[in-house]
Design a protein around this motif. Structure first.
Motif, PDB file in Angstrom:
ATOM      1  N   LYS A  74      -6.003  -6.319   6.513  1.00  9.16           N
ATOM      2  CA  LYS A  74      -5.665  -4.898   6.502  1.00  9.16           C
ATOM      3  C   LYS A  74      -6.876  -3.980   6.655  1.00  9.16           C
ATOM      4  CE  LYS A  74      -1.661  -5.511   3.441  1.00  9.16           C
ATOM      5  NZ  LYS A  74      -1.054  -5.116   2.150  1.00  9.16           N
ATOM      6  N   TYR A  77      -6.720  -1.784   9.826  1.00  5.44           N
ATOM      7  CA  TYR A  77      -5.422  -1.093   9.776  1.00  5.44           C
ATOM      8  C   TYR A  77      -5.456   0.082   8.812  1.00  5.44           C
ATOM      9  CZ  TYR A  77      -0.700  -0.504   7.772  1.00  5.44           C
ATOM     10  OH  TYR A  77       0.464   0.003   7.264  1.00  5.44           O
ATOM     11  N   LEU A  78      -6.049  -0.098   7.649  1.00  2.00           N
ATOM     12  CA  LEU A  78      -6.090   0.958   6.640  1.00  2.00           C
ATOM     13  C   LEU A  78      -6.913   2.158   7.107  1.00  2.00           C
ATOM     14  CD1 LEU A  78      -6.432  -1.182   3.384  1.00  2.00           C
ATOM     15  CD2 LEU A  78      -4.418   0.079   4.177  1.00  2.00           C
ATOM     16  N   LYS A  81      -4.256   4.085   9.286  1.00  2.00           N
ATOM     17  CA  LYS A  81      -2.903   4.300   8.769  1.00  2.00           C
ATOM     18  C   LYS A  81      -2.563   5.775   8.565  1.00  2.00           C
ATOM     19  CE  LYS A  81       0.165   3.008   4.987  1.00  2.00           C
ATOM     20  NZ  LYS A  81       0.343   2.201   3.770  1.00  2.00           N
ATOM     21  N   TYR A 110       2.537  -1.872  11.256  1.00  2.00           N
ATOM     22  CA  TYR A 110       2.343  -0.605  10.547  1.00  2.00           C
ATOM     23  C   TYR A 110       3.585  -0.272   9.727  1.00  2.00           C
ATOM     24  CZ  TYR A 110       2.742   4.462   9.856  1.00  2.00           C
ATOM     25  OH  TYR A 110       2.962   5.692   9.316  1.00  2.00           O
ATOM     26  N   THR A 111       3.389   0.213   8.509  1.00  2.00           N
ATOM     27  CA  THR A 111       4.423   0.902   7.741  1.00  2.00           C
ATOM     28  C   THR A 111       3.744   2.052   7.010  1.00  2.00           C
ATOM     29  OG1 THR A 111       4.224  -0.249   5.607  1.00  2.00           O
ATOM     30  CG2 THR A 111       5.614  -1.289   7.291  1.00  2.00           C
ATOM     31  N   LYS A 113       4.751   3.255   3.991  1.00  2.00           N
ATOM     32  CA  LYS A 113       4.784   3.068   2.537  1.00  2.00           C
ATOM     33  C   LYS A 113       4.809   1.617   2.090  1.00  2.00           C
ATOM     34  CE  LYS A 113       7.014   7.409   1.151  1.00  2.00           C
ATOM     35  NZ  LYS A 113       8.178   8.000   0.434  1.00  2.00           N
ATOM     36  N   ASN A 114       5.538   0.778   2.807  1.00  2.00           N
ATOM     37  CA  ASN A 114       5.822  -0.571   2.323  1.00  2.00           C
ATOM     38  C   ASN A 114       4.801  -1.574   2.855  1.00  2.00           C
ATOM     39  OD1 ASN A 114       6.952  -2.926   1.366  1.00  2.00           O
ATOM     40  ND2 ASN A 114       9.030  -2.407   1.994  1.00  2.00           N
ATOM     41  N   ASP A 115       3.631  -1.625   2.220  1.00  2.00           N
ATOM     42  CA  ASP A 115       2.562  -2.505   2.701  1.00  2.00           C
ATOM     43  C   ASP A 115       2.900  -3.987   2.572  1.00  2.00           C
ATOM     44  OD1 ASP A 115       0.932  -0.485   3.547  1.00  2.00           O
ATOM     45  OD2 ASP A 115      -0.245  -0.390   1.702  1.00  2.00           O
ATOM     46  N   GLU A 116       3.905  -4.310   1.761  1.00  2.00           N
ATOM     47  CA  GLU A 116       4.303  -5.718   1.631  1.00  2.00           C
ATOM     48  C   GLU A 116       4.851  -6.269   2.945  1.00  2.00           C
ATOM     49  OE1 GLU A 116       6.993  -6.188  -1.596  1.00  2.00           O
ATOM     50  OE2 GLU A 116       5.545  -5.579  -3.126  1.00  2.00           O
ATOM     51  N   PHE A 118       3.636  -5.461   5.952  1.00  2.00           N
ATOM     52  CA  PHE A 118       2.572  -5.549   6.949  1.00  2.00           C
ATOM     53  C   PHE A 118       2.141  -6.995   7.193  1.00  2.00           C
ATOM     54  CE2 PHE A 118      -1.938  -5.774   8.070  1.00  2.00           C
ATOM     55  CZ  PHE A 118      -1.941  -5.014   9.228  1.00  2.00           C
TER      56      PHE A 118
END
Length: 255
Positions: A74, A77-78, A81, A110-111, A113-116, A118
């Protein structure tokens, strides 16, 4: 595309969006068909606009590249985001529970809110879920009825997806999640919504969602389809049932 170039593109999109602000969803307090129809049309337009921006700036390809650079991590990605979230916010109504981007291989890149989610793949462990159904429907804006996001999820919502094509080639899917509270908010108090199989999809009482409407078998479905509305007398009083359809969504509204 390098990261600095990507930031310039994101900033340009946000500046351009300031000149034409998205239509604000009115605080509709009527439960009539026109109100729902307007709500769905606005959501359909949002999906198309956001999908077009993602296509134009090749966001899915860029995120997939960063994900591979980080070997599924991540870190990169972070860094992107918040900018991607702001970009999608700038061309939509801002009423959505989450945004999800899936690349052409089914990887969730990508999401909001729901990083679970990803880094997972909708082809493994998501069979028959809204995520996989949206991923497989690639001919235009698609609506998936209120359901749980995944087998282990406690989140349920309505789903709107738009396929992303670049130069005629499929590159992935954008999914917008609509919380059921947004739908309840445009209905009269105590109004409920059933799907055509009699399952309650929207209700102010959370414990009733996904249960079978007890008097479903008593509804005159032929008259409902013909006339658009029917009445039913029950021990709880007289109820009015309205037919509502929008693309893949087929609902029965109980007043």
């Amino acid at each position: 595309m390098n990261i600095s170039r990507f930031y310039i593109l994101i900033f340009s999109v946000i500046l351009l969006s300031c000149g034409t602000q998205p239509v604000k969803v009115a605080d509709v307090k009527s439960g009539d068909i026109a109100s729902l129809d307007s709500f769905f049309k606005r959501s359909e337009l949002d999906s198309s606009k956001a999908g077009a921006v993602i296509e134009k700036y090749k966001i899915i390809q860029h995120l997939t590249h960063l994900w591979k650079m980080d070997r599924g991590g991540k870190k990169y990605y972070l860094l992107e985001k918040d900018d991607i979230t702001e970009m999608i916010n700038s061309v939509t109504e801002g009423i959505y529970l989450d945004y999800i981007l899936i690349n052409k291989n089914g990887d969730i890149v990508y999401t909001r809110k729901n990083d679970e989610l990803f880094g997972t793949n909708v082809n493994h462990g998501y069979e028959a879920t809204p995520l996989q159904k949206c991923f497989l429907n690639r001919t235009g804006v698609y609506f998936e009825d209120v359901a749980f996001l995944s087998p282990s999820s406690k989140i349920y919502s309505l789903y709107i997806s738009s396929p992303v094509y670049v130069e005629g080639n499929f590159h992935g899917v954008l999914i917008l999640q609509v919380g059921v509270n947004k739908i309840s908010g445009i209905l009269e108090p105590e109004t409920e919504i059933l799907s055509r199989d009699g399952i309650i999809r929207v209700s102010s009482l959370e414990e009733k969602v996904f249960s079978k409407y007890p008097e479903f078998e008593s509804i005159d479905m032929k008259s409902l389809d013909r006339d658009g509305a029917v009445f039913l007398n029950s021990t709880e009083g007289k109820h009015k049932f309205l037919k509502f359809s929008f693309k893949e969504i087929n609902w029965i509204i109980i007043n």
